[in-house]
Design a protein around this motif. Structure first.
Motif, PDB file in Angstrom:
ATOM      1  N   GLY A   1       0.919  -1.034  -0.053  1.00 17.80           N
ATOM      2  CA  GLY A   1      -0.062  -0.107   0.017  1.00 17.80           C
ATOM      3  C   GLY A   1       0.758   1.225   0.202  1.00 17.80           C
ATOM      4  O   GLY A   1       0.491   2.253  -0.802  1.00 17.80           O
ATOM      5  N   LEU A   2       1.965   1.313   0.869  1.00 15.47           N
ATOM      6  CA  LEU A   2       2.782   2.391   0.733  1.00 15.47           C
ATOM      7  C   LEU A   2       3.526   2.635  -0.443  1.00 15.47           C
ATOM      8  O   LEU A   2       3.562   3.934  -1.159  1.00 15.47           O
ATOM      9  CB  LEU A   2       3.804   2.308   2.012  1.00 15.47           C
ATOM     10  CG  LEU A   2       3.389   2.388   3.343  1.00 15.47           C
ATOM     11  CD1 LEU A   2       4.378   2.103   4.226  1.00 15.47           C
ATOM     12  CD2 LEU A   2       2.617   3.613   3.718  1.00 15.47           C
ATOM     13  N   GLY A   3       3.868   1.480  -1.154  1.00 12.61           N
ATOM     14  CA  GLY A   3       4.555   1.399  -2.395  1.00 12.61           C
ATOM     15  C   GLY A   3       3.576   2.370  -3.516  1.00 12.61           C
ATOM     16  O   GLY A   3       4.130   3.081  -4.043  1.00 12.61           O
TER      17      GLY A   3
ATOM     18  N   PHE B   1       3.098   5.968  -2.549  1.00 12.21           N
ATOM     19  CA  PHE B   1       4.311   6.755  -3.022  1.00 12.21           C
ATOM     20  C   PHE B   1       4.507   6.768  -4.377  1.00 12.21           C
ATOM     21  O   PHE B   1       5.062   7.832  -5.125  1.00 12.21           O
ATOM     22  CB  PHE B   1       5.622   6.345  -2.197  1.00 12.21           C
ATOM     23  CG  PHE B   1       5.426   6.332  -0.691  1.00 12.21           C
ATOM     24  CD1 PHE B   1       5.042   7.257  -0.201  1.00 12.21           C
ATOM     25  CD2 PHE B   1       6.491   5.459  -0.008  1.00 12.21           C
ATOM     26  CE1 PHE B   1       4.889   7.494   1.069  1.00 12.21           C
ATOM     27  CE2 PHE B   1       6.524   5.607   1.483  1.00 12.21           C
ATOM     28  CZ  PHE B   1       5.461   6.574   2.041  1.00 12.21           C
ATOM     29  N   ALA B   2       4.313   5.601  -5.063  1.00 11.77           N
ATOM     30  CA  ALA B   2       4.428   5.815  -6.625  1.00 11.77           C
ATOM     31  C   ALA B   2       3.441   6.766  -7.420  1.00 11.77           C
ATOM     32  O   ALA B   2       4.013   7.458  -8.159  1.00 11.77           O
ATOM     33  CB  ALA B   2       4.052   4.452  -7.246  1.00 11.77           C
ATOM     34  N   GLN B   3       2.375   6.916  -6.801  1.00 10.51           N
ATOM     35  CA  GLN B   3       1.336   7.913  -7.429  1.00 10.51           C
ATOM     36  C   GLN B   3       1.781   9.543  -7.251  1.00 10.51           C
ATOM     37  O   GLN B   3       1.596  10.350  -7.876  1.00 10.51           O
ATOM     38  CB  GLN B   3       0.016   7.927  -6.960  1.00 10.51           C
ATOM     39  CG  GLN B   3      -0.564   6.439  -7.407  1.00 10.51           C
ATOM     40  CD  GLN B   3      -1.939   6.122  -6.713  1.00 10.51           C
ATOM     41  OE1 GLN B   3      -2.591   7.036  -5.993  1.00 10.51           O
ATOM     42  NE2 GLN B   3      -2.522   4.950  -7.228  1.00 10.51           N
ATOM     43  N   ALA B   4       2.590   9.515  -6.155  1.00  9.61           N
ATOM     44  CA  ALA B   4       2.924  10.821  -5.863  1.00  9.61           C
ATOM     45  C   ALA B   4       4.314  11.335  -6.213  1.00  9.61           C
ATOM     46  O   ALA B   4       4.821  12.675  -5.742  1.00  9.61           O
ATOM     47  CB  ALA B   4       2.815  11.128  -3.988  1.00  9.61           C
ATOM     48  N   ARG B   5       5.063  10.527  -6.836  1.00  7.98           N
ATOM     49  CA  ARG B   5       6.400  10.686  -7.157  1.00  7.98           C
ATOM     50  C   ARG B   5       6.596  10.211  -8.573  1.00  7.98           C
ATOM     51  O   ARG B   5       5.726   9.769  -9.281  1.00  7.98           O
ATOM     52  CB  ARG B   5       7.421   9.924  -6.186  1.00  7.98           C
ATOM     53  CG  ARG B   5       7.545  10.371  -4.737  1.00  7.98           C
ATOM     54  CD  ARG B   5       8.236   9.481  -4.114  1.00  7.98           C
ATOM     55  NE  ARG B   5       8.382  10.105  -2.709  1.00  7.98           N
ATOM     56  CZ  ARG B   5       7.653  10.180  -1.725  1.00  7.98           C
ATOM     57  NH1 ARG B   5       6.313   9.737  -1.857  1.00  7.98           N
ATOM     58  NH2 ARG B   5       7.922  10.650  -0.606  1.00  7.98           N
ATOM     59  N   SER B   6       7.678  10.610  -8.990  1.00 10.52           N
ATOM     60  CA  SER B   6       8.072  10.384 -10.615  1.00 10.52           C
ATOM     61  C   SER B   6       9.575  10.020 -10.599  1.00 10.52           C
ATOM     62  O   SER B   6      10.299  10.107  -9.693  1.00 10.52           O
ATOM     63  CB  SER B   6       7.620  11.759 -11.325  1.00 10.52           C
ATOM     64  OG  SER B   6       8.524  12.547 -10.948  1.00 10.52           O
ATOM     65  N   GLY B   7       9.956   9.421 -11.641  1.00 10.49           N
ATOM     66  CA  GLY B   7      11.307   9.025 -12.042  1.00 10.49           C
ATOM     67  C   GLY B   7      11.760   8.171 -11.074  1.00 10.49           C
ATOM     68  O   GLY B   7      11.174   7.044 -10.793  1.00 10.49           O
ATOM     69  N   ASP B   8      12.981   8.393 -10.565  1.00 15.57           N
ATOM     70  CA  ASP B   8      13.821   6.993  -9.811  1.00 15.57           C
ATOM     71  C   ASP B   8      12.921   6.872  -8.512  1.00 15.57           C
ATOM     72  O   ASP B   8      12.577   5.726  -8.059  1.00 15.57           O
ATOM     73  CB  ASP B   8      15.039   7.473  -9.520  1.00 15.57           C
ATOM     74  CG  ASP B   8      15.725   7.552 -10.578  1.00 15.57           C
ATOM     75  OD1 ASP B   8      15.434   6.880 -11.593  1.00 15.57           O
ATOM     76  OD2 ASP B   8      17.029   8.121 -10.699  1.00 15.57           O
TER      77      ASP B   8
ATOM     78  N   GLY C   1       7.794   1.526  -6.616  1.00 17.63           N
ATOM     79  CA  GLY C   1       7.151   0.179  -7.420  1.00 17.63           C
ATOM     80  C   GLY C   1       7.971  -0.957  -6.770  1.00 17.63           C
ATOM     81  O   GLY C   1       7.301  -2.116  -6.615  1.00 17.63           O
ATOM     82  N   ILE C   2       9.222  -0.788  -6.680  1.00 17.72           N
ATOM     83  CA  ILE C   2       9.980  -1.988  -5.960  1.00 17.72           C
ATOM     84  C   ILE C   2       9.686  -2.279  -4.772  1.00 17.72           C
ATOM     85  O   ILE C   2       9.197  -3.474  -4.404  1.00 17.72           O
ATOM     86  CB  ILE C   2      11.558  -1.674  -6.012  1.00 17.72           C
ATOM     87  CG1 ILE C   2      12.129  -1.695  -7.436  1.00 17.72           C
ATOM     88  CG2 ILE C   2      12.241  -2.897  -5.311  1.00 17.72           C
ATOM     89  CD1 ILE C   2      13.455  -1.174  -7.478  1.00 17.72           C
ATOM     90  N   MET C   3       9.243  -1.471  -3.914  1.00 18.19           N
ATOM     91  CA  MET C   3       8.833  -1.543  -2.448  1.00 18.19           C
ATOM     92  C   MET C   3       7.257  -2.211  -2.503  1.00 18.19           C
ATOM     93  O   MET C   3       6.901  -3.168  -1.803  1.00 18.19           O
ATOM     94  CB  MET C   3       8.245  -0.169  -1.876  1.00 18.19           C
ATOM     95  CG  MET C   3       7.839  -0.305  -0.388  1.00 18.19           C
ATOM     96  SD  MET C   3       7.271   1.352   0.206  1.00 18.19           S
ATOM     97  CE  MET C   3       8.976   2.261   0.435  1.00 18.19           C
TER      98      MET C   3
END
Length: 230
Positions: free
Chosen positions: A35-37, A40-47, A53-55
């Protein structure tokens, strides 16, 4: 049933309950991580999005593995208390073979996922998620090798069910194939270290995964062939 048999069953029952609770906790932990991954993926970009996504992937993998374990150890299934010694031996050995088929593929999946993290670490830009993703294929390679070797937290109590003449022969043949794979891989890694050291670091997880997978798959394949011959 003798008093000793009853004590052994009670001891196994407690161990199964502990493992079931641990599996449920792992499902919850994996869910939180996934869920955290995703969040966080929706609120961030790039690396940063890639690391999130790995999380999430690690969390999903943890949930799936823990769910399988929880189902096998479900407390309302009481059939294990009345099974014969032969049935228990067959069940435990079958579970071992299933693990040896699955673990190398999980290690390979995490290897694909962890290669990018390892590359970031080698370049000096690794984060905590990169270290986690890079270590997972190595951990699962060790788990596969340990399962083939008969190592584990319950090895001592289950040895009379898991260890027989056939198992020793299969283990020896599996390790006899995995050892040259490990030696060849380390030799290649040494050559890379003399040429380009970063490439040697990148190669080592592949070598360990290949050696662990060879031991596990070879053992499982030989066990399958032995079962067909029987």
């Amino acid at each position: 049933m003798t008093a000793m048999d009853e004590r052994n069953l009670d001891r196994e029952g407690r161990a199964r309950r502990r493992k079931f609770v641990g599996a449920v906790v792992s499902i919850a932990g994996g869910g939180v991580l996934a869920g955290l991954g995703f969040a966080f993926a929706q609120a961030r970009s790039g690396d940063a999005a890639t690391q999130a996504g790995i999380m999430a992937g690690i969390g999903i993998g943890l949930m799936i593995g823990a769910a399988i374990m929880a189902w096998k150890l479900r407390p309302w299934d009481r059939r294990w208390r009345t099974e014969s010694l032969a049935s228990r031996r067959e069940r435990l050995q079958s579970n071992r073979t299933q693990r040896l088929w699955v673990l190398p593929f999980i290690s390979a999946l995490f290897l694909v996922q962890g290669t990018r993290g390892l590359n970031e670490i080698v370049n000096g830009a690794g984060s905590w998620s990169d270290y986690v993703s890079a270590s997972l294929p190595v951990v699962y390679a060790w788990v596969a090798a340990a399962a083939a070797m008969g190592w584990g937290p319950r090895a001592a109590t289950e040895r009379r069910f898991m260890e027989d003449e056939l198992t020793l022969v299969l283990r020896a043949r599996a390790i006899a194939l995995a050892f040259p794979v490990l030696m060849a891989g380390v030799t290649v890694a040494l050559g890379l270290a003399l040429w380009r050291p970063p490439l040697a670091i990148l190669a080592l997880p592949f070598v360990l995964t290949a050696a662990g997978a060879t031991a596990g798959i070879r053992f499982a394949w030989l066990d399958r062939e032995a079962g067909q011959d029987g």
